[in-house]
Design a protein around this motif. Sequence first.
Motif: not given
Length: 65
Positions: A21-23, A13-17
């Motif tokens: 945010k980066k994109s 979940k953290t990696l998805k979020e």
Amino acid sequence: MTRGNQRDKAREKTLKEAAKKKSVNTLSGTAFQRKKEDDALKMREKQAKADAKKATEAAGGGKKK
């Protein structure tokens, strides 16, 4: 081993979020263009300074190591 599963789910979940945010681009079109121009100006100034330093060293003004 539910605890290990929870840890893995939370990590996913953290990696998805973080990827979302980066994109995301927060600048509008004009602000983005202005930022690009400012960055380009800074890089041109930096390059000119480096070229001037190289020229003085080539002319014998630089210190020998």
